[in-house]
Design an enzyme around this catalytic site. Structure first.
Site, short mmCIF file in Angstrom:
data_model
loop_
_atom_site.label_atom_id
_atom_site.label_comp_id
_atom_site.label_asym_id
_atom_site.label_seq_id
_atom_site.Cartn_x
_atom_site.Cartn_y
_atom_site.Cartn_z
N ASP A 1 0.86 -1.20 0.00
CA ASP A 1 0.00 0.00 0.00
C ASP A 1 0.89 1.25 0.00
O ASP A 1 1.91 1.29 0.69
CB ASP A 1 -0.89 -0.03 1.25
N THR B 1 -15.98 -2.40 -9.38
CA THR B 1 -17.16 -1.73 -8.84
C THR B 1 -18.36 -1.84 -9.78
O THR B 1 -18.20 -2.00 -11.00
CB THR B 1 -16.85 -0.22 -8.63
N ASP B 2 -19.56 -1.72 -9.22
CA ASP B 2 -20.76 -1.72 -10.06
C ASP B 2 -20.88 -0.44 -10.89
O ASP B 2 -21.66 -0.38 -11.84
CB ASP B 2 -22.02 -1.93 -9.20
N GLU B 3 -20.09 0.59 -10.53
CA GLU B 3 -20.22 1.87 -11.24
C GLU B 3 -19.81 1.78 -12.71
O GLU B 3 -20.16 2.64 -13.50
CB GLU B 3 -19.40 2.95 -10.55
N TYR C 1 -13.77 8.35 -12.23
CA TYR C 1 -13.49 7.18 -11.39
C TYR C 1 -13.98 5.90 -12.07
O TYR C 1 -13.22 4.95 -12.27
CB TYR C 1 -14.16 7.32 -10.01
N LYS D 1 -11.93 2.64 -13.62
CA LYS D 1 -12.13 1.25 -13.17
C LYS D 1 -12.56 0.37 -14.36
O LYS D 1 -12.10 -0.77 -14.51
CB LYS D 1 -13.19 1.17 -12.06
N ASN E 1 -30.72 7.94 -0.92
CA ASN E 1 -29.79 8.56 0.04
C ASN E 1 -30.54 9.23 1.19
O ASN E 1 -30.15 9.11 2.35
CB ASN E 1 -28.92 9.61 -0.66
N HIS F 1 -24.14 12.95 -11.64
CA HIS F 1 -24.49 12.03 -10.55
C HIS F 1 -25.33 10.84 -11.04
O HIS F 1 -26.47 11.03 -11.48
CB HIS F 1 -25.28 12.84 -9.51
N TYR G 1 -17.07 21.26 0.00
CA TYR G 1 -18.42 21.60 0.47
C TYR G 1 -18.70 23.08 0.66
O TYR G 1 -19.86 23.47 0.71
CB TYR G 1 -18.72 20.85 1.78
#
Ligand code: NAD
Ligand code: DAU
Length: 353
Positions: free
Chosen positions: A37, A134-136, A159, A163, A258, A293, A350
């Site tokens: 790592d 990932t499922d993304e 991202y 992947k 969410n 999103h 933010y």
């Protein structure tokens, strides 16, 4: 000691990786587990303090973008298997800084594939290259349907595109060179040790400190949540019994909007912190939506259930209670992580929303 297998786990100091390392170190004392790592902001050796003295565990600090270092490591340890989790993993960071996702998630994965090829030299018996994805990569669902292993890839963030790219390369090495690869694509994990840039630990931390809970858009986006230890159990099964070249989807059968998840979390937090019902929910603040999103992720995990007998062990309510307890009992872990550079990240992410 003569070990039966030597396994490299990359990204073992991160959230999911630390649970995988723990499971393998404890469950397989006859395996030697090497955790590689780079200890980026997301890597934390404190996540592994209960196993770091185990005789079958060894940590190496190193970056998968460094091909030379990988070649030397592979020559030194002669790995039988690789479980590859190291990645840049946060969608919001990929929107502000895509390049580190390209170098780590794509180039880093190819470096590992090349190192494995060089080491194994076409002698693949008993060997395994396991890529965690990932499922993304499948994109975004409407209100109906599920991602299956044959759903066409449609990544929509830097991202998920990085992947997806690494998944393609892993499969290409499997088909072209015969490398013994296997892949899994999992839905959203939650549980202890998750970095508080992700929704659940961020919300727990903010509620604990009476700070606003930022909910993107209208909070209607849906994720399919899985307790991290259930993911680690699936990884153990796939590593040992998954078919070569196969892909297995892993999910929690647990879709939530969410905003509903946050309300459930607020109720739990009110109870645990002895606050009047409704107190934490007052912290909910709708903020500017994430760019691009994805609306909904939902996994059809029937293949891994049918072939390997895996299913989630923990109900979401129970998992969330356990998770909240862990964060409340490990405030020092959170304090150490959220001091310093986290403050800067939080402001950038933010403040203007
Ligand atoms: P994480 O961000 O918590 O941990 C990533 C780890 O990788 C960290 O320890 C970090 O130090 C290390 N790392 C990053 N760049 C590196 C590099 N260049 N060289 C070596 N190490 C490096 O991530 P996570 O949530 O535990 O995710 C782990 C894997 O699982 C990722 O591949 C991710 O795409 C995948 N995944 C995550 C989820 C989820 O919900 N978190 C779901 C499905 C799949
Ligand atoms: O689906 C698997 C993926 O799940 C993994 O591959 C990723 O590594 C992991 O980070 C996770 O991605 P998400 O983007 O779904 O997770 P995140 O916790 O960032 O966000 C969950 C949902 O909550 C998402 O719809 C965005 C929203 N959100 C997130 C944050 C951080 C908010 O509303 N507010 C926030 O502050």
């Amino acid at each position: 000691m003569n070990f039966k297998k030597i396994i490299l786990i990359t990204g073992g100091a991160g959230f999911i990786g630390s649970h995988v390392v723990r499971l393998f170190v404890n469950q397989y004392p006859d395996y030697r587990i090497i955790n590689l790592d780079a200890l980026t902001y997301a890597g934390n050796l404190e996540n592994l303090k209960d196993v770091d003295r185990a005789p079958n565990y060894h940590f190496v600090k190193g970056d998968i973008r460094d091909a030379e270092m990988l070649d030397q490591l592979f020559q030194k340890y002669h790995f039988d298997g690789i479980i590859h989790l190291a990645a840049e993993s946060h969608v919001d960071r990929s929107i502000t800084d895509p390049m580190s996702f390209i170098t780590t998630n794509i180039v880093g994965t190819v470096n590992l594939l090349n190192a494995a090829r060089k080491l194994w030299q076409d002698h693949f018996s008993g060997k395994r290259f396991y890529h965690i994805s990932t499922d993304e990569v499948y994109g975004s669902l409407g209100s109906e349907g599920f991602f299956t292993e044959t759903t066409a890839y449609d990544p929509r963030s830097p991202y998920s595109a990085s992947k997806a790219s690494s998944d393609h390369l892993v499969r290409a090495y499997g088909h072209t060179y015969g490398l013994p690869v296997v892949l899994t694509n999992c839905s959203n994990n939650y549980g202890p040790n998750q970095f508080p840039e992700k929704l659940i630990p961020l919300a727990i931390h903010n509620i604990r400190n009476n700070k606003s809970i930022p909910v993107y858009g209208e909070g209607k986006n849906i994720r399919d949540w899985l307790y991290v230890v259930d993911h680690a159990r699936a990884i153990d099964l796939v590593y040992h019994r998954g078919r070569n070249l196969a892909t297995y989807n892993i999910g929690g059968h647990n879709e939530l909007r969410n905003i509903d998840l946050i309300h459930t979390l607020c109720e739990i937090m009110d109870r645990k912190l002895n606050r009047a019902p409704g107190t934490s929910a007052k912290l909910i603040t709708f903020v500017k939506d994430r760019l691009g999103h994805d609306l909904r992720y939902a996994i059809d995990a029937s293949l891994i259930r049918q072939e390997l007998g895996w299913k989630p062990g923990l109900q979401f309510k129970e998992g969330l209670e356990k998770t909240v307890d862990w964060y409340l009992n490990n405030e020092e872990w959170m304090t150490r992580i959220t001091s310093g550079t986290y403050q800067q990240y939080y402001r950038q992410q933010y403040e203007k929303r």
